[in-house]
Design a protein around this motif. Sequence first.
Motif, short mmCIF file in Angstrom:
data_model
loop_
_atom_site.label_atom_id
_atom_site.label_comp_id
_atom_site.label_asym_id
_atom_site.label_seq_id
_atom_site.Cartn_x
_atom_site.Cartn_y
_atom_site.Cartn_z
N ARG A 58 0.82 -1.21 0.00
CA ARG A 58 0.00 0.00 0.00
C ARG A 58 0.85 1.25 0.00
NH1 ARG A 58 -4.64 -0.87 4.52
NH2 ARG A 58 -5.36 -2.93 3.87
N LYS A 59 0.36 2.23 -0.72
CA LYS A 59 0.96 3.56 -0.73
C LYS A 59 0.81 4.14 0.67
CE LYS A 59 2.18 6.79 -3.91
NZ LYS A 59 2.86 6.62 -5.19
N THR A 60 1.88 4.64 1.24
CA THR A 60 1.79 5.10 2.62
C THR A 60 2.47 6.45 2.80
OG1 THR A 60 2.29 4.58 4.91
CG2 THR A 60 3.90 3.88 3.29
N GLY A 97 3.31 7.09 6.03
CA GLY A 97 3.77 6.88 7.40
C GLY A 97 2.65 6.39 8.29
N PRO A 98 3.02 5.97 9.51
CA PRO A 98 2.06 5.30 10.39
C PRO A 98 0.98 6.23 10.91
CG PRO A 98 4.12 5.69 11.55
CD PRO A 98 4.35 6.07 10.11
N ARG A 99 1.18 7.53 10.84
CA ARG A 99 0.17 8.43 11.40
C ARG A 99 -0.79 8.96 10.34
NH1 ARG A 99 4.40 9.91 14.18
NH2 ARG A 99 4.49 9.30 16.37
N ALA A 100 -0.48 8.72 9.06
CA ALA A 100 -1.42 9.13 8.00
C ALA A 100 -2.69 8.29 8.16
CB ALA A 100 -0.80 8.90 6.64
N PRO A 101 -3.83 8.88 7.93
CA PRO A 101 -5.08 8.20 8.26
C PRO A 101 -5.30 6.92 7.47
CG PRO A 101 -5.52 10.25 7.07
CD PRO A 101 -4.07 10.24 7.39
N HIS A 102 -4.99 6.93 6.18
CA HIS A 102 -5.27 5.74 5.38
C HIS A 102 -4.09 5.43 4.48
CE1 HIS A 102 -9.37 5.49 6.63
NE2 HIS A 102 -9.57 6.74 6.32
N SER A 103 -3.88 4.17 4.23
CA SER A 103 -2.94 3.81 3.20
C SER A 103 -3.76 3.16 2.09
CB SER A 103 -1.88 2.86 3.76
OG SER A 103 -2.47 1.73 4.35
#
Lengths: 357, 357
Positions: free
Chosen positions: B273-275, B277-283
């Motif tokens: 998945r396109k990300t 980072g861990p704090r972004a709401p959705h990947s």
Amino acid sequence: MKIAMVGCGALAEIYYAPVVQELQADGLAEMSVLCDPDVSRLKKLRTPFAMAAAKNRIEEVVAAKPDLAIVASPPRFHAEQTIALLDAGISVLCEKPMAATVPEAEAMIAAAEKASVPMAIGLFRRFFPVNRTIRDLVRNGNLGAVRRFEISEGGAFQWPAQSASFFQKSASQGGVLADVGVHVLDLILWWFGMPERVRYEDDAMGGLEANCRMELSFPGGVSGTVRLSRDTALQNQTVIEFERGWVRCAAAAANEMEIGFAGAEFAVAGQVRKTEGPRAPHSLPGDSSHQSFARQLRSFLVAVRGEGPVEVPGPEGIRSLRLIESCYRQRTLMEMPWLSPGEKAHASALAQSVAEP
Amino acid sequence: MKIAMVGCGALAEIYYAPVVQELQADGLAEMSVLCDPDVSRLKKLRTPFAMAAAKNRIEEVVAAKPDLAIVASPPRFHAEQTIALLDAGISVLCEKPMAATVPEAEAMIAAAEKASVPMAIGLFRRFFPVNRTIRDLVRNGNLGAVRRFEISEGGAFQWPAQSASFFQKSASQGGVLADVGVHVLDLILWWFGMPERVRYEDDAMGGLEANCRMELSFPGGVSGTVRLSRDTALQNQTVIEFERGWVRCAAAAANEMEIGFAGAEFAVAGQVRKTEGPRAPHSLPGDSSHQSFARQLRSFLVAVRGEGPVEVPGPEGIRSLRLIESCYRQRTLMEMPWLSPGEKAHASALAQSVAEP
């Protein structure tokens, strides 16, 4: 192996009963005693276990001499019941929180040692594949050193409690921290060891806290926050950032995880699978939450038979209790910007009166 | 932007036509010329592109002055057609293999430089999220240094080829290595750089190889094997072992991957998945294989408009060709234990006659 179920509330009915039925079907154990002061609960639990004896008092369970007892009564009874069982040579799997106070938990550990009988604490999240994977990543440094973690769990209270003990200051050691917090702090201590600094705040104003927030720092530079709530929907996830990547998992998902890598455009989100390395032909799905709960009891049966270690023994269970007590000792009132100045002053006075018992 | 499709075989029909239709629907481009010597192919391809002019010769394409041309004819025509287009100032996306020989590919690169016109090589696996993730992991060292890789791709030949060129020694530079091998070697060179040692063997006995095997070593200690086949079902997977973990992906799965960690009980298998980072709401799910193919052409449109780089320019495309030629120069006959001693001797003589042209 003969099992006694001590405390026949929601946990016994929803979680333990199906697992013991599985064990019975496998010929590994049988439910031989059910114990609860409430006759209607005993009646309900006997439906799937018609052969089990129904008892009201722990002395009767001791007299029935089961091989092991599961203590799932309200926490204020854990120490007394567990010690009575251990003293009679009966192995105990005691639900979390291990006890209502640290001295009680210490007495339980001493009793288990004296009796030389296995005692395990029911912290079934230790059996979640995601949590074991996090432990491995931290211990082996696969993604480098841990930098920071953020854990939040919260939503409207939905547990089908069969007694009011969750909400009574007389019956419970605390609010959300003493309940869900036990699981969360146990994992944190398991993964990262003892924190060197803890800052704690909650919203208790004479009653039990519904919300709390912690900031923890560990030797070596790891730090993190915990946010728990019984009334607010939070993100319900654990995020751990390492030097070279991160993991994210949902609070209730035992075998699902997202893994990201520092500087990479993509992350991988999916199922946690048992593996024997990249050349093994198949990797199988790791245990679900229910399967992890079952594995906890199966693992304890192995320990009672003397064929394996106790996965979460007393000295492990007591650690989160100690941390919770130290949080409550240093509690400060959370910011509540919606209160008027007068309400704020009143809230502070109430919180103060709780801090000094 | 006006697009010319040069070569209307299976690749044009199955892969390029739907993507150009997407681009037309988005108002980004239109199919303006179709070119193939076979009138029935031209007729078939014109069904979705009624407004496109049908041409038989590359000179007619040049005269029509499209903005860019996709060269998807058999490889022996790639150099001649690409150079004619570039010389006329037309941008070219040339399918893999870039050319039939290294000198031809060098001439194409020189023509692109002279014309100052974008030329890209159609190596769409570079756009697979899994392959970009592997590149990031190798470059950033998230799992430590690479130790070893094993890549296998094989099964019965299933490409709906519209000409016999895949199986004619007069029409193709080689067998499975010159075909699927181009993709595989391009990724290896992209990920790991130039190997310092290559051992190559195949089963060609006067014709084109259906099976081959390579062992590659790189400066810094990376080594790996490649096994390709047109007749045997292989594992069809890429495994890369790093110091502190490994990844495994299926040959055709553009956005699925399994990641394991050294010393860990569990691996994570799932979607790439396109990300942010861990704090972004959705990947969001990374591109599928089809979407990666579409992204390749969209990315080239951006480059032709002068708004971005050419992702896989000629000097990148030529690298796998050079490696393939060096493999063919040093080919040895694979072990074929099922041959009788007489058959073996005959096979060796045949293979020898190929090695010395």
